[in-house]
Design a protein around this motif. Sequence first.
Motif, mmCIF file in Angstrom:
data_model
loop_
_atom_site.group_PDB
_atom_site.id
_atom_site.type_symbol
_atom_site.label_atom_id
_atom_site.label_comp_id
_atom_site.label_asym_id
_atom_site.label_seq_id
_atom_site.Cartn_x
_atom_site.Cartn_y
_atom_site.Cartn_z
ATOM 1 N N UNK A 6 -0.163 -29.090 -28.693
ATOM 2 C CA UNK A 6 -0.174 -29.176 -29.698
ATOM 3 C C UNK A 6 0.554 -27.576 -30.176
ATOM 4 N N UNK A 7 1.430 -28.123 -31.602
ATOM 5 C CA UNK A 7 1.802 -27.104 -32.138
ATOM 6 C C UNK A 7 1.292 -26.471 -33.828
ATOM 7 N N UNK A 8 1.643 -25.227 -33.597
ATOM 8 C CA UNK A 8 0.492 -24.722 -35.015
ATOM 9 C C UNK A 8 2.031 -23.780 -35.654
ATOM 10 N N UNK A 9 2.510 -23.465 -36.618
ATOM 11 C CA UNK A 9 3.126 -23.265 -37.511
ATOM 12 C C UNK A 9 3.061 -22.673 -38.254
ATOM 13 N N UNK A 10 3.159 -21.223 -38.509
ATOM 14 C CA UNK A 10 3.096 -19.909 -39.836
ATOM 15 C C UNK A 10 4.339 -19.911 -40.509
ATOM 16 N N UNK A 11 4.528 -20.613 -41.178
ATOM 17 C CA UNK A 11 6.025 -19.550 -41.464
ATOM 18 C C UNK A 11 7.249 -19.694 -40.883
ATOM 19 N N UNK A 12 7.806 -18.395 -40.333
ATOM 20 C CA UNK A 12 8.047 -18.043 -39.083
ATOM 21 C C UNK A 12 7.849 -18.056 -37.605
ATOM 22 N N UNK A 15 3.685 -21.259 -32.787
ATOM 23 C CA UNK A 15 2.458 -21.321 -31.031
ATOM 24 C C UNK A 15 2.306 -22.635 -30.695
ATOM 25 N N UNK A 16 2.276 -22.924 -29.161
ATOM 26 C CA UNK A 16 2.118 -24.094 -28.822
ATOM 27 C C UNK A 16 0.986 -23.818 -27.378
ATOM 28 N N UNK A 17 -0.005 -24.686 -27.793
ATOM 29 C CA UNK A 17 -0.722 -24.529 -26.719
ATOM 30 C C UNK A 17 -0.713 -26.052 -26.376
ATOM 31 N N UNK A 18 -1.050 -25.779 -24.740
ATOM 32 C CA UNK A 18 -1.191 -26.625 -23.314
ATOM 33 C C UNK A 18 -2.660 -26.719 -23.554
ATOM 34 N N UNK A 19 -3.039 -27.962 -23.514
ATOM 35 C CA UNK A 19 -4.717 -27.954 -22.945
ATOM 36 C C UNK A 19 -5.159 -29.044 -21.719
#
Length: 447
Positions: A6-12, A15-19
């Motif tokens: 999953x990828x989370x983008x907050x402005x600039x 964060x990447x997450x691998x589960x």
Amino acid sequence: GPWARAVRVDGAHAEWGVFFEDDCHPDGGAAPADEPAPLERLAPRVTAFAAEGVAPGFAASEAAWKHFWDSVHDFALPDPEMLRMVHVALYHLRCNATRWSQPVGIHNDLWSGKFFAFDEFFCHMGLLTSGCTELARRVPEFRRATLTVAQKRCNPFHSKEPVFGGLYPWETLEDGSNCTFPGHWEDHIFQNANSAAGAWAQFLTMRDRDFLEQTVWPILRDMARYYVSHHIYREADGGVFIGKVTDLEKLGSAHERAYLTTCGVIYTLRCAARAAGVLGCADAETRNWTELADALPASLPEKDGHYLPFPGSEDVSVALVGGFFPYPVFRADDEKAVASLRWFADRAHGAGSMYPGMGRNILCSWYAAWLSAAFSIIGRPDEAYEWLREYTRSAGLFGEAWEINEPGVSLSRPWFATSAGVFLTAVNIWLHGHPEGCAGRADGVSV
């Protein structure tokens, strides 16, 4: 097992997450019908990550690591590089720890997360001797949980009791089943000795009678029974010896009276007999184990005052260290055993690795750690420390352990958990002694 990202983008900020989610159950059985599939079990974590990012998971991870480091005892080492390697090795083993046991690695470049009873012993001992008693105990608990699989390898269909003991496969999946790739390593039997030695060391550390009776004793009993029923041969003059096996792989297959394997059998029989004594269940069978253990050293091949890896061998093999480490079966005043240790140590820098033609130096790192542990056990701490210093020369960029770290060697594996485990064990034996107290101690144990 299955994984998701999953990828989370907050402005600039991104964060990447691998589960990852394992899809094997501790009891080896099928998943319950109402249990979500592994990918479905991952869904809430992926959703939470998309909403909150790494912060909640990082906090949980930080707390878990603090708990781990709090369990580790202090290392009073004079060498900063050695201390760095200790911390990296501990970090590595903790990362590798699964809820079953300690694989050599958890990805395909390192044996695909399989469990090797031979290798997991060294990882287990590295954690156990470092103070991580509760984390370490999952290794003998895993072997106890999968003992029925080992028994099926040895017992006839009509037998309701494990009269012939059990043999752990060379490579094991989480449910204890055999996943060994074909080769002459299938004829190893000293993995049983490692499982026995590790279980006994766990008991010596915990001194918990219930743990001995329920977890350790069944392992020791069935490992001893397997060796007696399958591999100990009697000669016409009453002598006994171990039949043909694959000892260390570099030595080839089908050697009888192999030194390292014989030492492993001796130690298994002695540990099993001692456990029976503690539990008050000694009988004719367990007394026979002691008699066989006392008789087997006479079968070991020797030449010029030291033992050989196998009869007629001209190999310079770390097997000759095995009578002190990993199997402390000889006393420190046994001249032939000490001469064997020194014979290898004097030639170790040209011994190469466990693979024929792979490397020329002692920088098959775990050999140096084996030597260090053995010299500590015979009461030579200065020599033991020099071999620890030799080990540090094989470190990688981050202070990580390698299987082989030598220029020009095509087969080399970094982050080799077995080597990290042997190193930690050797450091701790140098600092605190062996769990047995001294080489070959055979006095009583009580709880």
